[in-house]
Motif scaffolding. Sequence first.
Motif, PDB file in Angstrom:
ATOM      1  N   ASN A 209      34.732 -42.559 -16.520  1.00 34.64           N
ATOM      2  CA  ASN A 209      34.146 -41.272 -16.891  1.00 34.64           C
ATOM      3  C   ASN A 209      33.776 -40.512 -15.619  1.00 34.64           C
ATOM      4  N   HIS A 210      34.557 -39.481 -15.317  1.00 33.28           N
ATOM      5  CA  HIS A 210      34.341 -38.737 -14.072  1.00 33.28           C
ATOM      6  C   HIS A 210      33.103 -37.851 -14.142  1.00 33.28           C
ATOM      7  N   GLN A 211      32.497 -37.720 -15.356  1.00 29.66           N
ATOM      8  CA  GLN A 211      31.317 -36.875 -15.487  1.00 29.66           C
ATOM      9  C   GLN A 211      30.024 -37.628 -15.173  1.00 29.66           C
ATOM     10  N   THR A 212      30.125 -38.957 -14.988  1.00 29.77           N
ATOM     11  CA  THR A 212      28.934 -39.749 -14.701  1.00 29.77           C
ATOM     12  C   THR A 212      28.344 -39.347 -13.355  1.00 29.77           C
ATOM     13  N   ALA A 213      27.051 -39.094 -13.356  1.00 29.28           N
ATOM     14  CA  ALA A 213      26.399 -38.651 -12.120  1.00 29.28           C
ATOM     15  C   ALA A 213      26.342 -39.781 -11.107  1.00 29.28           C
ATOM     16  N   ARG A 214      26.493 -39.439  -9.840  1.00 29.42           N
ATOM     17  CA  ARG A 214      26.357 -40.415  -8.774  1.00 29.42           C
ATOM     18  C   ARG A 214      24.905 -40.856  -8.687  1.00 29.42           C
ATOM     19  N   PRO A 215      24.641 -42.085  -8.229  1.00 30.58           N
ATOM     20  CA  PRO A 215      23.259 -42.585  -8.138  1.00 30.58           C
ATOM     21  C   PRO A 215      22.375 -41.698  -7.278  1.00 30.58           C
ATOM     22  N   ASP A 216      22.969 -41.063  -6.249  1.00 30.53           N
ATOM     23  CA  ASP A 216      22.157 -40.234  -5.360  1.00 30.53           C
ATOM     24  C   ASP A 216      22.149 -38.762  -5.768  1.00 30.53           C
ATOM     25  N   GLN A 217      22.694 -38.457  -6.954  1.00 32.49           N
ATOM     26  CA  GLN A 217      22.751 -37.059  -7.381  1.00 32.49           C
ATOM     27  C   GLN A 217      21.373 -36.414  -7.489  1.00 32.49           C
ATOM     28  N   PRO A 218      20.341 -37.092  -8.069  1.00 32.04           N
ATOM     29  CA  PRO A 218      19.015 -36.463  -8.126  1.00 32.04           C
ATOM     30  C   PRO A 218      18.467 -36.099  -6.749  1.00 32.04           C
ATOM     31  N   VAL A 219      18.783 -36.928  -5.734  1.00 31.10           N
ATOM     32  CA  VAL A 219      18.320 -36.642  -4.374  1.00 31.10           C
ATOM     33  C   VAL A 219      18.950 -35.343  -3.877  1.00 31.10           C
ATOM     34  N   HIS A 220      20.248 -35.210  -4.081  1.00 29.22           N
ATOM     35  CA  HIS A 220      20.952 -34.003  -3.648  1.00 29.22           C
ATOM     36  C   HIS A 220      20.413 -32.768  -4.382  1.00 29.22           C
ATOM     37  N   GLU A 221      20.148 -32.926  -5.696  1.00 27.86           N
ATOM     38  CA  GLU A 221      19.670 -31.792  -6.477  1.00 27.86           C
ATOM     39  C   GLU A 221      18.273 -31.370  -6.036  1.00 27.86           C
ATOM     40  N   MET A 222      17.416 -32.358  -5.740  1.00 31.57           N
ATOM     41  CA  MET A 222      16.060 -32.010  -5.302  1.00 31.57           C
ATOM     42  C   MET A 222      16.103 -31.344  -3.932  1.00 31.57           C
ATOM     43  N   ARG A 223      16.918 -31.839  -3.033  1.00 28.45           N
ATOM     44  CA  ARG A 223      17.019 -31.220  -1.710  1.00 28.45           C
ATOM     45  C   ARG A 223      17.565 -29.805  -1.824  1.00 28.45           C
ATOM     46  N   ALA A 224      18.556 -29.613  -2.700  1.00 27.74           N
ATOM     47  CA  ALA A 224      19.119 -28.278  -2.898  1.00 27.74           C
ATOM     48  C   ALA A 224      18.057 -27.327  -3.448  1.00 27.74           C
ATOM     49  N   PHE A 225      17.264 -27.835  -4.387  1.00 27.98           N
ATOM     50  CA  PHE A 225      16.189 -26.998  -4.945  1.00 27.98           C
ATOM     51  C   PHE A 225      15.169 -26.651  -3.867  1.00 27.98           C
ATOM     52  N   ASN A 226      14.811 -27.635  -3.029  1.00 28.24           N
ATOM     53  CA  ASN A 226      13.843 -27.380  -1.957  1.00 28.24           C
ATOM     54  C   ASN A 226      14.343 -26.310  -0.999  1.00 28.24           C
ATOM     55  N   ARG A 227      15.631 -26.397  -0.638  1.00 32.25           N
ATOM     56  CA  ARG A 227      16.196 -25.392   0.259  1.00 32.25           C
ATOM     57  C   ARG A 227      16.165 -24.011  -0.391  1.00 32.25           C
ATOM     58  N   PHE A 228      16.545 -23.963  -1.670  1.00 28.23           N
ATOM     59  CA  PHE A 228      16.549 -22.702  -2.400  1.00 28.23           C
ATOM     60  C   PHE A 228      15.145 -22.108  -2.474  1.00 28.23           C
ATOM     61  N   TYR A 229      14.151 -22.942  -2.807  1.00 28.53           N
ATOM     62  CA  TYR A 229      12.805 -22.414  -3.049  1.00 28.53           C
ATOM     63  C   TYR A 229      12.117 -21.995  -1.746  1.00 28.53           C
ATOM     64  N   THR A 230      12.251 -22.808  -0.702  1.00 30.59           N
ATOM     65  CA  THR A 230      11.605 -22.430   0.567  1.00 30.59           C
ATOM     66  C   THR A 230      12.183 -21.135   1.107  1.00 30.59           C
ATOM     67  N   ASN A 231      13.474 -20.930   0.906  1.00 32.24           N
ATOM     68  CA  ASN A 231      14.081 -19.672   1.335  1.00 32.24           C
ATOM     69  C   ASN A 231      13.603 -18.516   0.460  1.00 32.24           C
ATOM     70  N   LEU A 232      13.472 -18.777  -0.835  1.00 28.40           N
ATOM     71  CA  LEU A 232      13.064 -17.737  -1.780  1.00 28.40           C
ATOM     72  C   LEU A 232      11.680 -17.203  -1.465  1.00 28.40           C
ATOM     73  N   VAL A 233      10.735 -18.097  -1.164  1.00 31.72           N
ATOM     74  CA  VAL A 233       9.347 -17.670  -0.939  1.00 31.72           C
ATOM     75  C   VAL A 233       9.033 -17.452   0.533  1.00 31.72           C
ATOM     76  N   GLY A 234      10.015 -17.613   1.407  1.00 33.29           N
ATOM     77  CA  GLY A 234       9.806 -17.348   2.823  1.00 33.29           C
ATOM     78  C   GLY A 234       8.965 -18.386   3.523  1.00 33.29           C
ATOM     79  N   ALA A 235       8.995 -19.638   3.045  1.00 34.60           N
ATOM     80  CA  ALA A 235       8.140 -20.675   3.617  1.00 34.60           C
ATOM     81  C   ALA A 235       8.483 -20.994   5.066  1.00 34.60           C
ATOM     82  N   LEU A 236       9.744 -20.824   5.463  1.00 36.41           N
ATOM     83  CA  LEU A 236      10.142 -21.185   6.819  1.00 36.41           C
ATOM     84  C   LEU A 236       9.673 -20.158   7.850  1.00 36.41           C
ATOM     85  N   ASP A 237       9.356 -18.966   7.396  1.00 40.17           N
ATOM     86  CA  ASP A 237       8.836 -17.932   8.295  1.00 40.17           C
ATOM     87  C   ASP A 237       7.640 -17.277   7.613  1.00 40.17           C
TER      88      ASP A 237
END
Length: 320
Positions: free
Chosen positions: A3-31
Amino acid sequence: MPNHQTARPDQPVHEMRAFNRFYTNLVGALDYGRHLHTPYTLTESRVLYELAHSPRTDAADLRSELSLDAGYLSRMLGKFEKDGLVSRAPSQQDARRQHITLTAHGRETADLLDERTRESVGSLLSTIPAADRPRLAEAMRTVQEVLSAGRPPRGEDVLLREPGPGDLGWIVQRNAALYTAEYGWNTDYEGLVARIVADFAEDHDPHLERVWIAELDGRPVGCVMCVRDEAPGTARLRLLLVEPDARGLGIGDRLVGACIDFARGVGYREMVLWTNDVLKSARSIYQRHGFVLVSEKPHRSFGADLIGQDWRLPLQGGPR
């Protein structure tokens, strides 16, 4: 067949990191400093926020609560002290601990940062269709609940803030509902609260009168008001309330303390309040803060036989 749709074991890690990058950029946390036009970083602003809103302001508590390196926090507090934002002194409870207090300039700075942050978030939310905002709020609450792993609420999780849209109506509704449920009071009490709140909303001096909302997990759980009394130089505490499921966290103490600190800071000579003898928990809070019972009188109000009480607290200094 795999089943090629099965999520990889590290998929939640990638999704959380992607969300963190998106949100910090959205609210200007880096600057953060340039984003809110402030000379303070996100971490520095968070420490100022904690000093302005948390009941625990020892350096050790700040370090633990925010998971900060001791040396980093010490340098940061030194910078704040040099800028005239804080004062440091040995804790009265434990001389080995350092108590941190915001100066008047520090509180103004923290309030300004808080105001700019609220404006920034409000601007962001204004781009979201009204129909989608409840879904967004629910999603954020879900993230908090899942990541907190069912941890019970703590006193330091409670935020004291100024009222926003709808909060004054909430004060009327919750006072009416709670006092009916707990003491059997009728709609006369709701009418009294509605008049008090309406008078404040229509005509109040923001320099001398204020409302605080206690917020826990994004919802209001308490309130109190400080308004001018008819007697010159006198502030009146009104409408202290804490939701039943939020009691035991010290919210009532913090609300009353905030009211007293504000009244003293703007130069009132004394603070007064009127309550009824059946409100035992509230009376205990008032006594702990130094209020003294000056008179009491039986009366028939809100559909019940009650004993009204007048309490008084002297405040240092005179009017400004």
